[in-house]
Design an enzyme around this catalytic site. Structure first.
Site, PDB file in Angstrom:
ATOM      1  N   CYS A 152       0.987  -1.242  -0.099  1.00  0.00           N
ATOM      2  CA  CYS A 152       0.019  -0.064   0.011  1.00  0.00           C
ATOM      3  C   CYS A 152       0.845   1.307   0.043  1.00  0.00           C
ATOM      4  O   CYS A 152       0.908   2.146   0.934  1.00  0.00           O
ATOM      5  CB  CYS A 152      -0.840   0.199   1.047  1.00  0.00           C
ATOM      6  SG  CYS A 152      -1.817  -1.388   1.391  1.00  0.00           S
TER       7      CYS A 152
ATOM      8  N   ASP B  14       0.515  -0.446  -5.444  1.00  0.00           N
ATOM      9  CA  ASP B  14      -0.855   0.492  -5.151  1.00  0.00           C
ATOM     10  C   ASP B  14      -2.270   0.430  -6.043  1.00  0.00           C
ATOM     11  O   ASP B  14      -1.764   0.156  -7.366  1.00  0.00           O
ATOM     12  CB  ASP B  14      -0.211   1.945  -4.954  1.00  0.00           C
ATOM     13  CG  ASP B  14      -1.365   2.594  -3.796  1.00  0.00           C
ATOM     14  OD1 ASP B  14      -0.911   2.686  -2.477  1.00  0.00           O
ATOM     15  OD2 ASP B  14      -2.585   3.058  -4.066  1.00  0.00           O
TER      16      ASP B  14
ATOM     17  N   ASP C 208       0.841  -1.068   4.891  1.00  0.00           N
ATOM     18  CA  ASP C 208       0.702   0.125   5.583  1.00  0.00           C
ATOM     19  C   ASP C 208      -0.820   0.213   5.214  1.00  0.00           C
ATOM     20  O   ASP C 208      -1.239   1.048   4.308  1.00  0.00           O
ATOM     21  CB  ASP C 208       1.597   1.330   5.165  1.00  0.00           C
ATOM     22  CG  ASP C 208       1.360   2.570   5.557  1.00  0.00           C
ATOM     23  OD1 ASP C 208       0.651   2.705   6.601  1.00  0.00           O
ATOM     24  OD2 ASP C 208       1.823   3.535   5.097  1.00  0.00           O
TER      25      ASP C 208
ATOM     26  N   CYS D 221      -1.888   4.327  10.613  1.00  0.00           N
ATOM     27  CA  CYS D 221      -1.958   5.711  11.335  1.00  0.00           C
ATOM     28  C   CYS D 221      -3.135   6.018  12.095  1.00  0.00           C
ATOM     29  O   CYS D 221      -3.875   7.003  12.134  1.00  0.00           O
ATOM     30  CB  CYS D 221      -1.452   6.701  10.473  1.00  0.00           C
ATOM     31  SG  CYS D 221      -2.814   7.013   9.059  1.00  0.00           S
TER      32      CYS D 221
END
Length: 407
Positions: free
Chosen positions: A232, A256, A301, A354
């Site tokens: 990713c 991606d 990620d 995140c």
């Protein structure tokens, strides 16, 4: 501070787009800053910071100003007047500020500041979710920190320079930085500056990357000569960090679903002097299947709620919906199940987000490890980073190893 008409109008125009046209705050601010070539750094700073501040505290300011969405321009001026009153700014004699009830504004602010969802300016559902996942104490501290302006952190590109030389070179361009002890490649700006205009940025000496994000590539334990897949990759901040840790030796395959992001990565890689990189669009299951059992290291990620990076994207508070978070959890698990097959036995994988929500983080890892294919993996370690503890973005990373079944 004196208010200047053209700067205030820029802010109002920007807020109108963000609040009513669903435009992204960072894109709107970028556009606003191109509006007048005569603006100096202080003017640009005022436009950017004021816009972000009012986006950040939209709920609180709207409540104090007694306005409701959709906001017309008069409503937005009223919210602006609330912001200015709370900053102690003297009003010029403009019609927008006539009859502004400054004492009432301050009283309402004191009153509403006792209620977290108003004080930190977040939707009810987000406040409830934060409390249920993290508990009152951690959530209160974390969401308060997510309203603080984020520092600008640079990552030294060790393919071209070292941290000390970068610091000296920045100093020669009047940009002061400080070292961060626990982050080997990081420099923190002492004052905000447009580092993208510097010659050294164009020469590829550094990238802008938050300190928490700089922990991910070392966590994956990448080594020169390995075959590493970043599934990713996006615009590739972590990809480029891995390339520098690998000293340009071996191979990184950055994948991606968005070609536009990979195009940005291609430009960044060239500037960084990275040449062990191959870009692949995930347009079907084929590119994944071709790489089954091939990677020494795999970085996932994963897409997430982004609740760890609200300081950088304050408008995300208003764009996010609870349904999105439920759906993204399904996507996270699908990605783990599907992409983990690219890792060879004995290889290591990092799952990172995140987000600060355990349901997107450790819960996803545990769910994967108990699944049919996930039983082939063992958990090594994980790290939860909270902004209120680290001073940097909220982040999560988990390291897993695919068992060597031939032993």
């Amino acid at each position: 501070m004196r208010l200047h008409r053209n700067l205030c109008f820029a802010v109002i125009d920007g807020l109108h787009k963000i609040f009513n046209e669903d435009a992204y705050a960072d894109k709107v601010v970028q556009e606003l800053l191109k509006r007048d070539k005569r603006w100096g750094s202080r003017d640009r700073g005022f436009v950017a910071e004021t816009t972000y501040e009012i986006v950040r505290y939209k709920r609180l300011y709207a409540e104090i100003a007694e306005v409701k969405e959709p906001f017309d321009r008069d409503n937005i001026w009223r919210m602006f007047a609330v912001w200015a009153t709370l900053k102690g700014i003297k009003f010029p004699a403009w019609k927008y500020f006539e009859n502004t009830p400054t004492r009432k504004i301050k009283g309402r602010f004191d009153e509403l500041s006792k209620i977290r969802k108003f004080k930190e300016s977040i939707p009810d559902w987000m406040d409830e979710m934060g409390v249920s996942e993290l508990g009152e104490s951690i959530w209160s501290k974390e969401i308060a920190m997510q309203n603080e302006q984020a520092d600008v952190i640079l990552r030294t590109n060790t393919l071209k320079t070292n941290k000390k030389d970068l610091q000296l070179r920045l100093q020669s361009e009047s940009i002061e930085t400080e070292f961060l002890d626990e982050y080997p490649s990081a420099l923190k700006l002492k004052e905000r500056a447009n580092v993208f205009q510097t010659e050294i940025f164009k020469e590829g000496w550094f990238e802008v990357q938050d300190a928490s994000s700089q922990l991910v590539a070392p966590f994956l334990d990448v080594q020169p000569g390995m075959k590493v897949v970043d599934v990713c990759a996006g615009a590739g901040g972590k990809t480029l960090h891995m390339a520098s840790l690998m000293e340009n030796k071996g191979q990184i395959i950055a994948m991606d679903i968005y070609v536009s992001k990979l195009k940005k990565l291609k430009i960044r890689a060239k500037r960084n002097g990275v040449f062990n990189l191959e870009l692949k669009e995930i347009d079907s299951t084929k590119p994944i299947k071709k790489l089954h059992d091939k990677a020494d290291r795999l970085l996932i990620d994963a897409p997430c709620s982004g609740l760890g990076v609200l300081r950088r994207n304050p408008d995300a508070k208003w764009k996010l919906q609870p349904e999105f978070i439920e759906n993204i959890k399904k996507t996270q698990q699908e990605i783990l199940q599907s992409y983990s097959k690219m890792l060879k036995p004995g290889g290591k994988m990092v799952y990172a987000t995140c987000s600060i929500l355990p349901s997107e983080n450790r819960a996803q890892v545990d769910l994967f490890l108990t699944s049919e294919f996930g039983k082939e993996f063992s958990f090594i370690k994980d790290k939860s980073i909270f902004a209120h503890q680290s001073g940097f973005d909220g982040f999560y990373m988990a390291l897993m190893e695919r068992k060597n079944t031939s032993n």
